[in-house]
Design a protein around this motif. Structure first.
Motif, short mmCIF file in Angstrom:
data_model
loop_
_atom_site.label_atom_id
_atom_site.label_comp_id
_atom_site.label_asym_id
_atom_site.label_seq_id
_atom_site.Cartn_x
_atom_site.Cartn_y
_atom_site.Cartn_z
N ALA A 2 9.82 10.47 -0.83
CA ALA A 2 10.13 9.07 -1.09
C ALA A 2 8.98 8.20 -0.61
O ALA A 2 8.73 8.12 0.58
N ILE A 3 8.28 7.58 -1.54
CA ILE A 3 7.17 6.70 -1.19
C ILE A 3 7.73 5.31 -0.90
O ILE A 3 8.54 4.80 -1.67
N THR A 4 7.30 4.73 0.20
CA THR A 4 7.71 3.38 0.55
C THR A 4 6.46 2.52 0.65
O THR A 4 5.48 2.91 1.28
N ILE A 5 6.53 1.35 0.01
CA ILE A 5 5.41 0.40 0.09
C ILE A 5 5.93 -0.87 0.76
O ILE A 5 6.83 -1.53 0.24
N TYR A 6 5.37 -1.16 1.93
CA TYR A 6 5.75 -2.36 2.69
C TYR A 6 4.81 -3.48 2.26
O TYR A 6 3.59 -3.34 2.34
N THR A 7 5.39 -4.58 1.79
CA THR A 7 4.61 -5.66 1.21
C THR A 7 4.95 -7.01 1.84
O THR A 7 5.91 -7.13 2.60
N LYS A 8 4.13 -8.01 1.47
CA LYS A 8 4.39 -9.40 1.85
C LYS A 8 4.26 -10.25 0.60
O LYS A 8 3.41 -9.96 -0.25
N PRO A 9 5.05 -11.32 0.47
CA PRO A 9 4.94 -12.19 -0.71
C PRO A 9 3.54 -12.79 -0.82
O PRO A 9 2.92 -13.14 0.19
N GLY A 10 3.02 -12.85 -2.04
CA GLY A 10 1.72 -13.47 -2.28
C GLY A 10 0.54 -12.61 -1.89
O GLY A 10 -0.60 -13.08 -1.92
N VAL A 43 5.96 -0.70 11.01
CA VAL A 43 4.56 -0.56 10.57
C VAL A 43 3.57 -1.04 11.64
O VAL A 43 2.47 -0.50 11.72
N THR A 44 3.97 -2.02 12.45
CA THR A 44 3.03 -2.51 13.47
C THR A 44 3.09 -1.69 14.76
O THR A 44 2.06 -1.32 15.31
N GLU A 45 4.31 -1.39 15.24
CA GLU A 45 4.46 -0.70 16.52
C GLU A 45 4.32 0.82 16.39
O GLU A 45 3.61 1.44 17.17
N GLU A 46 5.00 1.41 15.42
CA GLU A 46 4.98 2.87 15.29
C GLU A 46 3.75 3.38 14.55
O GLU A 46 3.13 4.36 14.96
N LEU A 47 3.39 2.72 13.44
CA LEU A 47 2.25 3.19 12.66
C LEU A 47 0.95 2.54 13.09
O LEU A 47 -0.13 3.06 12.82
N GLY A 48 1.02 1.37 13.73
CA GLY A 48 -0.17 0.70 14.24
C GLY A 48 -0.96 -0.11 13.24
O GLY A 48 -2.13 -0.39 13.44
N TYR A 49 -0.32 -0.52 12.14
CA TYR A 49 -1.02 -1.28 11.11
C TYR A 49 -0.79 -2.77 11.27
O TYR A 49 0.27 -3.21 11.71
N SER A 50 -1.79 -3.56 10.84
CA SER A 50 -1.65 -5.01 10.89
C SER A 50 -1.96 -5.65 9.54
O SER A 50 -2.01 -6.87 9.44
N GLN A 51 -2.19 -4.84 8.51
CA GLN A 51 -2.55 -5.36 7.19
C GLN A 51 -1.61 -4.78 6.15
O GLN A 51 -1.34 -3.58 6.13
N ALA A 52 -1.11 -5.64 5.28
CA ALA A 52 -0.27 -5.19 4.16
C ALA A 52 -1.17 -4.97 2.95
O ALA A 52 -2.24 -5.58 2.87
N PRO A 53 -0.79 -4.13 2.03
CA PRO A 53 0.42 -3.32 2.07
C PRO A 53 0.25 -2.11 3.00
O PRO A 53 -0.86 -1.71 3.31
N VAL A 54 1.39 -1.57 3.40
CA VAL A 54 1.41 -0.30 4.11
C VAL A 54 2.15 0.67 3.21
O VAL A 54 3.28 0.39 2.80
N VAL A 55 1.49 1.77 2.87
CA VAL A 55 2.09 2.77 1.99
C VAL A 55 2.38 4.00 2.83
O VAL A 55 1.49 4.53 3.50
N VAL A 56 3.64 4.44 2.79
CA VAL A 56 4.04 5.64 3.53
C VAL A 56 4.52 6.68 2.53
O VAL A 56 5.53 6.47 1.85
N VAL A 57 3.75 7.78 2.44
CA VAL A 57 4.13 8.88 1.57
C VAL A 57 4.97 9.87 2.38
O VAL A 57 6.02 10.32 1.94
#
Length: 84
Positions: A2-10, A43-57
């Protein structure tokens, strides 16, 4: 899988990333980080990302930002899983 893409509007990169998966007919779940505080924390605490999108395969294959090479890898991987 299940691929999940974390996004932000705009978000340009978010839109382009989801477009690529849609064009390839690879299913994914889109989660709006501005509407889901738990997703933002993940995405910020567990994966350590600060930029969208974040894609989790899966647990080992994830990235942030517009990354055409990883998009191709993920689509190829998803197609192999579907065929397999």
């Amino acid at each position: 899988m299940a691929i999940t893409i974390y996004t932000k509007p705009g978000c340009f990169g978010c839109r382009k990333t989801t477009e690529k998966f849609t064009e390839a007919q690879v299913a994914f779940t889109e989660v709006d980080l501005t509407a889901e505080p738990a997703a933002l924390e993940y995405v910020t605490e567990e994966l350590g990302y600060s930029q969208a999108p974040v894609v989790v395969v899966d647990d080992q294959f994830h990235w942030s930002g517009l990354d055409p090479a990883n998009i191709v890898r993920a689509i190829t991987f998803a197609r192999q899983e579907m065929a397999g």
